[in-house]
Design a protein around this motif. Structure first.
Motif, short mmCIF file in Angstrom:
data_model
loop_
_atom_site.label_atom_id
_atom_site.label_comp_id
_atom_site.label_asym_id
_atom_site.label_seq_id
_atom_site.Cartn_x
_atom_site.Cartn_y
_atom_site.Cartn_z
N HIS A 1 0.84 -1.21 0.00
CA HIS A 1 0.00 0.00 0.00
C HIS A 1 0.87 1.25 0.00
O HIS A 1 1.94 1.28 0.61
CB HIS A 1 -0.88 0.03 1.25
CG HIS A 1 -1.95 -1.00 1.23
ND1 HIS A 1 -3.10 -0.86 0.49
CD2 HIS A 1 -2.04 -2.20 1.84
CE1 HIS A 1 -3.86 -1.92 0.65
NE2 HIS A 1 -3.23 -2.76 1.48
N ARG B 1 -3.97 11.89 4.12
CA ARG B 1 -5.01 10.94 3.68
C ARG B 1 -4.81 9.61 4.41
O ARG B 1 -3.67 9.16 4.59
CB ARG B 1 -4.91 10.69 2.18
CG ARG B 1 -5.25 11.91 1.36
CD ARG B 1 -5.06 11.74 -0.13
NE ARG B 1 -5.60 10.49 -0.64
CZ ARG B 1 -5.09 9.83 -1.68
NH1 ARG B 1 -4.02 10.29 -2.29
NH2 ARG B 1 -5.64 8.73 -2.09
N ASP C 1 1.36 10.03 1.92
CA ASP C 1 0.59 11.26 2.14
C ASP C 1 -0.08 11.21 3.51
O ASP C 1 -1.12 10.58 3.68
CB ASP C 1 -0.46 11.41 1.04
CG ASP C 1 -1.26 12.70 1.14
OD1 ASP C 1 -1.10 13.44 2.14
OD2 ASP C 1 -2.06 12.95 0.22
N TYR D 1 1.60 4.99 1.33
CA TYR D 1 1.39 5.56 2.67
C TYR D 1 2.08 6.91 2.84
O TYR D 1 2.11 7.46 3.94
CB TYR D 1 1.88 4.60 3.75
CG TYR D 1 3.33 4.22 3.62
CD1 TYR D 1 4.34 5.01 4.17
CD2 TYR D 1 3.70 3.08 2.93
CE1 TYR D 1 5.67 4.67 4.03
CE2 TYR D 1 5.03 2.73 2.79
CZ TYR D 1 6.01 3.53 3.34
OH TYR D 1 7.32 3.18 3.19
N GLN E 1 -6.90 4.83 1.68
CA GLN E 1 -7.40 5.62 0.55
C GLN E 1 -6.29 6.02 -0.42
O GLN E 1 -6.53 6.74 -1.39
CB GLN E 1 -8.12 6.87 1.05
CG GLN E 1 -9.37 6.57 1.83
CD GLN E 1 -10.00 7.82 2.40
OE1 GLN E 1 -9.65 8.94 2.05
NE2 GLN E 1 -10.97 7.62 3.29
N GLN E 2 -5.06 5.54 -0.18
CA GLN E 2 -3.94 5.93 -1.02
C GLN E 2 -3.62 4.92 -2.11
O GLN E 2 -2.77 5.17 -2.96
CB GLN E 2 -2.70 6.18 -0.16
CG GLN E 2 -2.88 7.39 0.74
CD GLN E 2 -1.63 7.75 1.49
OE1 GLN E 2 -0.54 7.79 0.91
NE2 GLN E 2 -1.78 7.99 2.78
N ILE F 1 -4.29 5.77 4.97
CA ILE F 1 -3.54 4.82 4.15
C ILE F 1 -4.48 4.02 3.25
O ILE F 1 -4.17 3.78 2.08
CB ILE F 1 -2.68 3.91 5.04
CG1 ILE F 1 -1.58 4.73 5.71
CG2 ILE F 1 -2.07 2.76 4.23
CD1 ILE F 1 -0.81 3.99 6.78
#
Length: 175
Positions: free
Chosen positions: A98, A105, A102, A100, A109-110, A107
Motif C-alpha cells: 500500500h 489521507r 501522504d 502511505y 485511501q492511497q 492509508i
C-alpha cells in the motif's frame, strides 16, 4: 478446464486436500499440481503445492521444476520461483504494498504501489515463516533462516537470517 474454472476448483476443493504424512497426501499433491498448471504462467515438472497455499489469481506466477510451495504459503502476483526451491510453512512472498506517503489521507485511501515482482533463484531454501518483500531477488543457492524478513537482494549461496535478513555466511564456508 479454463483458468477461471481451475481457480474455482483450486480454492473450493484442491487446496484443502492433505499434505504428507496424512493419508491421501499423494493424491492431494497430484491434484494441486494438475490444477495449478492451468493457473500459473509456468509450472515446472514435479512441483509440490502443499495444503492451504494461496496465490490469488496466480497471475504471472512462474515456478520451476522440482520446487515446492509450502503449507499455508502466500505468493504474490508475478513471483518467479526457480528450480529445486524448498519452502517451509507459512512463507509470504509479497509483490505489492500500500502507498502511505501522504499523511493527510488515510492509508486505505492511497491505493497500492506498483507491482514489484520477486525472483527466487534455483536451489534456494526458505525457512518457516519467511517474509520476502516486493522487488527482492534471492539468488541461486541461498538459504533464508526461519522468520527472516528479506528486504533486499540476497547474493548467491548466502545464508541470511534475522529482521531484516542479514548475510551471516556462505554455503560451503568452513568457519
Amino acid at each position: 478446464m479454463t483458468r477461471t474454472a481451475a481457480l474455482f476448483f483450486y480454492y473450493a476443493f484442491a487446496r484443502h486436500f492433505p499434505t504428507q504424512p496424512v493419508p491421501g497426501w499423494r493424491f492431494g499433491y497430484w491434484l494441486r499440481r494438475h490444477v495449478v498448471k492451468k493457473i500459473f504462467k509456468r509450472c515446472g515438472d514435479d512441483v509440490l503445492i502443499k495444503h492451504a497455499a494461496y496465490f490469488g489469481s496466480g497471475k504471472n506466477i512462474e515456478i520451476g521444476d522440482r520446487s515446492q510451495i509450502g503449507h499455508g504459503a502466500r505468493i504474490g502476483h508475478g513471483a518467479i520461483i526457480g528450480n529445486d526451491v524448498i519452502m517451509g510453512p507459512y512463507i509470504e512472498i509479497m509483490t505489492n504494498a500500500h502507498a502511505y506517503d501522504d499523511p493527510s489521507r488515510p492509508i486505505n485511501q492511497q491505493g497500492k504501489l506498483p507491482l514489484k515482482p520477486v525472483t527466487i533463484g534455483n536451489d534456494v531454501w526458505l525457512g518457516t515463516r519467511v517474509i520476502v518483500m516486493p522487488g527482492v531477488h534471492i539468488h541461486d543457492g541461498a538459504v533464508i533462516g526461519a522468520c527472516a524478513v528479506v528486504t533486499h537482494d540476497i547474493p548467491a549461496y548466502a545464508i541470511a537470517v534475522g529482521i531484516p535478513a542479514k548475510v551471516i555466511r556462505y554455503r560451503g564456508d568452513k568457519s
